[in-house]
Write an enzyme that holds these catalytic residues in place. Sequence first.
Site, PDB file in Angstrom:
ATOM      1  N   ASP A 177     -30.262 -37.176  62.494  1.00 53.18           N
ATOM      2  CA  ASP A 177     -30.348 -38.618  62.710  1.00 53.18           C
ATOM      3  C   ASP A 177     -30.747 -38.857  64.167  1.00 53.18           C
ATOM      4  OD1 ASP A 177     -30.215 -41.328  62.524  1.00 53.18           O
ATOM      5  OD2 ASP A 177     -28.111 -41.435  61.944  1.00 53.18           O
ATOM      6  N   ILE A 178     -32.066 -38.915  64.392  1.00 55.43           N
ATOM      7  CA  ILE A 178     -32.598 -39.024  65.752  1.00 55.43           C
ATOM      8  C   ILE A 178     -33.337 -40.340  65.992  1.00 55.43           C
ATOM      9  CG2 ILE A 178     -32.745 -36.514  66.044  1.00 55.43           C
ATOM     10  CD1 ILE A 178     -35.761 -36.754  65.389  1.00 55.43           C
ATOM     11  N   LYS A 179     -33.775 -41.005  64.913  1.00 54.90           N
ATOM     12  CA  LYS A 179     -34.434 -42.319  64.960  1.00 54.90           C
ATOM     13  C   LYS A 179     -35.541 -42.384  66.019  1.00 54.90           C
ATOM     14  CE  LYS A 179     -30.518 -44.949  63.141  1.00 54.90           C
ATOM     15  NZ  LYS A 179     -29.448 -43.916  63.161  1.00 54.90           N
ATOM     16  N   ARG A 180     -36.403 -41.393  66.015  1.00 52.98           N
ATOM     17  CA  ARG A 180     -37.502 -41.367  66.980  1.00 52.98           C
ATOM     18  C   ARG A 180     -38.674 -42.223  66.502  1.00 52.98           C
ATOM     19  NH1 ARG A 180     -33.600 -39.233  69.456  1.00 52.98           N
ATOM     20  NH2 ARG A 180     -33.783 -37.262  70.557  1.00 52.98           N
ATOM     21  N   THR A 199     -34.600 -38.763  60.844  1.00 56.66           N
ATOM     22  CA  THR A 199     -34.769 -40.210  60.716  1.00 56.66           C
ATOM     23  C   THR A 199     -35.776 -40.666  61.761  1.00 56.66           C
ATOM     24  OG1 THR A 199     -32.877 -40.631  62.184  1.00 56.66           O
ATOM     25  CG2 THR A 199     -32.450 -40.609  59.814  1.00 56.66           C
TER      26      THR A 199
END
Length: 285
Positions: free
Chosen positions: A95-98, A123
């Site tokens: 879960d890094i939402k880059r 993510t």
Amino acid sequence: MNIDKLFKNVAKNGVVCLGLDTSPAYIPEEFKKNYGTPGKAVFAFNKKLIDATHDVVACYKVQIAYYEALGLDGLAAYAETLKYIKSVGQLVIADIKRGDIKETAEMYAKAHFSGDFEADFVTLNPYMGMDTLEPFEPYFAKGKGCFALMRTSNTGSFDIQYLTTDIGKKVYEIVGEKLQKLGKKYMGECGYSSVGAVMGATNTDEIKKLREMLATTFLLIPGFGAQGGSAGDAALFLKDGNGGVVNSSRAILTAYKKHPDGSERFEHYAREETVRMRDAIGGCL
């Protein structure tokens, strides 16, 4: 492809995605005393939870912020957690939402799909534009996958995602259509794409319409438990009991706090809460 393995895991183990968003504050004090640093305690805690739950979850989601906050000690725990999840034959969502311009995104893709921080899925945040996903596509072609933010569970999602455009569609609907189209290039044998979407379980309006629109898009469904989403809410996002995983973090990580002997048996109560959640959602299908 990882999406095929995830589909099979859901069919076998249920829809729970256990979020290892592990803060040192969630760990029993007596347990922490056995380890020299917060990062080492976090990994040891994670390891016990993974051992106790890997056969009753579809996958794990590891939120990198909790590990970055502990510096190098935390990032070592992050890397060890990812490796241990793989060692027990399970899947991990980083879960890094880059979401960034091409050259930077290429480095993010390399960092999280290879090397010390290699994950099965990541993510991503496409709200800077769909071109931010392009550097990840070579990895999708090799079986990796992503869950791109579409409609999230936080209250601030209404600030932008729910705005109605001049063509009469909400912003999140347009994002969903683009993800569905992109995903057609990376289809698994299970009928779902390696390009998935994040759709919060706290807002169930228009879900039938959205599920039809995202017919081949696998969903990561946050918002269950601590954020207010119910088992019935989560079940609405699934198709024939599959097509998505439902994330829970805090409710499972801290389930032991409800019991007098919880500190000594935290992994037992984590498993118990995971099974309870799995069965509750299954009962609503």
